[in-house]
Design a protein around this motif. Sequence first.
Motif, PDB file in Angstrom:
ATOM      1  N   LYS A 167       9.047  -4.372  11.267  1.00  0.00           N
ATOM      2  CA  LYS A 167       8.391  -5.345  10.426  1.00  0.00           C
ATOM      3  C   LYS A 167       6.872  -5.544  10.439  1.00  0.00           C
ATOM      4  N   ASP A 168       6.334  -5.015  11.861  1.00  0.00           N
ATOM      5  CA  ASP A 168       4.789  -5.008  11.890  1.00  0.00           C
ATOM      6  C   ASP A 168       4.023  -4.217  10.906  1.00  0.00           C
ATOM      7  N   THR A 169       4.725  -3.024  10.745  1.00  0.00           N
ATOM      8  CA  THR A 169       4.248  -1.972   9.810  1.00  0.00           C
ATOM      9  C   THR A 169       4.413  -2.566   8.261  1.00  0.00           C
ATOM     10  N   LEU A 170       5.466  -3.397   8.053  1.00  0.00           N
ATOM     11  CA  LEU A 170       5.574  -3.543   6.647  1.00  0.00           C
ATOM     12  C   LEU A 170       4.446  -4.829   6.253  1.00  0.00           C
ATOM     13  N   LEU A 171       4.730  -5.608   7.302  1.00  0.00           N
ATOM     14  CA  LEU A 171       3.437  -6.873   7.108  1.00  0.00           C
ATOM     15  C   LEU A 171       2.087  -6.248   7.124  1.00  0.00           C
TER      16      LEU A 171
ATOM     17  N   THR B  59      11.469   7.484  -0.194  1.00  0.00           N
ATOM     18  CA  THR B  59      12.257   7.271   1.171  1.00  0.00           C
ATOM     19  C   THR B  59      11.845   6.255   2.160  1.00  0.00           C
ATOM     20  N   VAL B  60      11.019   5.132   1.441  1.00  0.00           N
ATOM     21  CA  VAL B  60      10.895   3.814   2.049  1.00  0.00           C
ATOM     22  C   VAL B  60      12.094   3.133   1.635  1.00  0.00           C
ATOM     23  N   PRO B  61      12.839   2.314   2.648  1.00  0.00           N
ATOM     24  CA  PRO B  61      14.010   1.874   2.134  1.00  0.00           C
ATOM     25  C   PRO B  61      13.567   0.536   1.165  1.00  0.00           C
ATOM     26  N   ARG B  62      14.502   0.295   0.019  1.00  0.00           N
ATOM     27  CA  ARG B  62      13.984  -0.481  -0.809  1.00  0.00           C
ATOM     28  C   ARG B  62      14.610  -1.918  -0.118  1.00  0.00           C
ATOM     29  N   LYS B  63      15.616  -1.925   0.620  1.00  0.00           N
ATOM     30  CA  LYS B  63      16.070  -3.458   1.097  1.00  0.00           C
ATOM     31  C   LYS B  63      15.228  -3.789   2.296  1.00  0.00           C
ATOM     32  N   TRP B  64      15.012  -4.988   2.311  1.00  0.00           N
ATOM     33  CA  TRP B  64      14.280  -5.473   3.763  1.00  0.00           C
ATOM     34  C   TRP B  64      14.679  -5.202   4.976  1.00  0.00           C
ATOM     35  N   ASN B  65      15.979  -5.353   5.114  1.00  0.00           N
ATOM     36  CA  ASN B  65      16.500  -5.005   6.638  1.00  0.00           C
ATOM     37  C   ASN B  65      16.503  -3.470   6.810  1.00  0.00           C
ATOM     38  N   ASP B  66      16.687  -2.890   5.972  1.00  0.00           N
ATOM     39  CA  ASP B  66      16.587  -1.358   6.188  1.00  0.00           C
ATOM     40  C   ASP B  66      15.326  -0.938   6.427  1.00  0.00           C
ATOM     41  N   ALA B  67      14.332  -1.538   5.717  1.00  0.00           N
ATOM     42  CA  ALA B  67      12.922  -0.989   5.666  1.00  0.00           C
ATOM     43  C   ALA B  67      12.376  -1.612   7.303  1.00  0.00           C
ATOM     44  N   VAL B  68      12.860  -2.574   7.558  1.00  0.00           N
ATOM     45  CA  VAL B  68      12.400  -3.236   9.114  1.00  0.00           C
ATOM     46  C   VAL B  68      13.060  -2.020   9.914  1.00  0.00           C
ATOM     47  N   THR B  69      14.326  -1.778   9.905  1.00  0.00           N
ATOM     48  CA  THR B  69      14.928  -1.064  10.904  1.00  0.00           C
ATOM     49  C   THR B  69      14.187   0.371  11.043  1.00  0.00           C
TER      50      THR B  69
ATOM     51  N   ASP C 230       0.831  -1.250  -0.059  1.00  0.00           N
ATOM     52  CA  ASP C 230       0.120   0.048   0.071  1.00  0.00           C
ATOM     53  C   ASP C 230       0.814   1.345  -0.080  1.00  0.00           C
ATOM     54  N   LEU C 231       1.384   1.514  -1.123  1.00  0.00           N
ATOM     55  CA  LEU C 231       2.364   2.766  -1.273  1.00  0.00           C
ATOM     56  C   LEU C 231       1.518   4.085  -0.866  1.00  0.00           C
ATOM     57  N   ASP C 232       0.283   4.165  -0.991  1.00  0.00           N
ATOM     58  CA  ASP C 232      -0.510   5.566  -0.613  1.00  0.00           C
ATOM     59  C   ASP C 232      -0.412   5.552   0.836  1.00  0.00           C
ATOM     60  N   HIS C 233      -0.328   4.618   1.702  1.00  0.00           N
ATOM     61  CA  HIS C 233      -0.122   4.477   3.088  1.00  0.00           C
ATOM     62  C   HIS C 233       1.148   5.255   3.377  1.00  0.00           C
TER      63      HIS C 233
END
Length: 326
Positions: free
Chosen positions: A101-105, A87-97, A75-78
């Motif tokens: 993780k809850d937000t991403l899921l 500015t959403v990190p492209r890599k999973w680990n960076d995005a989790v940081t 949901d990129l509009d979120h």
Amino acid sequence: MKKVKFLFPFLFLTHVVFAWGFYGHKMVNRLAVFSLPPEMFAFYKANIDYLTENSVNPDKRRYSDTAEACRHYIDLDHYEKFLPIDTVPRKWNDAVTKLSKDTLLAYGIVPWHIQVMMQRLTYAFKEKDLEKILRISAELGHYVADAHVPLHASENYNGQFTNQHGIHGFWESRLPELFSTDYDLFVGKCYYLNNPLEIAWEASEGSFAGLDTVLGFERKLNASFDESKKYSIEYKGQTQVKVYSKEYAAAYHQMLAGQVERRLKASILTVANMWFTAWVDAGQPNLNDLVKDKKQTKPSDEEMQQIIAEEQRLLNENRMIGRDEK
Ligand SMILES: [Zn+2]
């Protein structure tokens, strides 16, 4: 596929909205085979029915696996509401940081799941595990196609926040079913992707960029269209289903000016590119010893255009015969 939703709640018909519909997913996987190089073509062509039928597994699995749903969208509009999406990190680990993780899921993980599937497919090629190569190829094709659907980049995935209930299935199922036989879905030769994760992100961002068109034009059409002609009743087997009328669909399709066709083509080419990239990264294993019929040579580009047109026609015909599947 996204969350369970009611397409036409006033008819008390519960619908689950499938990305691209079963028909679209089958078409994407099937036509992607024709974009592969000769070294892969024989093996994939020999198994084209498996790749077609199993393109919809991830949507079916959603019923039994609660972890499945969020793999089909983001949901990129979120994110756009709180921070620019770039500015959403492209890599999973960076995005989790950065985001947890809850937000991403909660808001979907399709680009990252495509990356996971790419790693699995590369491994399956290295192992020359026939069953896994086919199953993962089929499912990877599903997620890649989902990422190309604009409404898979939005919290407003079925128009529920803008009084456009049903637009999900309208755009991704009804329109391709009615009009795709006229599309030119020949995408040429596939090519190697240096950064599949980035390509998965581009697919989702391209979907996000198309959202205004998808929602805005339907809103505009709805405001000017004779309400009594907007829907019609069709039979799916014995069941009466209220659908967007052909007239309304044709008007919307024209306003979209080729958007559905462009997203379908991009899906087909990206699926082939991903399959090819995984195979190259695995060291280009010889797939011909996995094929019984070694005579499957790749047709020329001219022949291919005809074959693809015929495939489109047959798929559409089969859909008509097998309508009950949805
Ligand atoms: Zn899906």
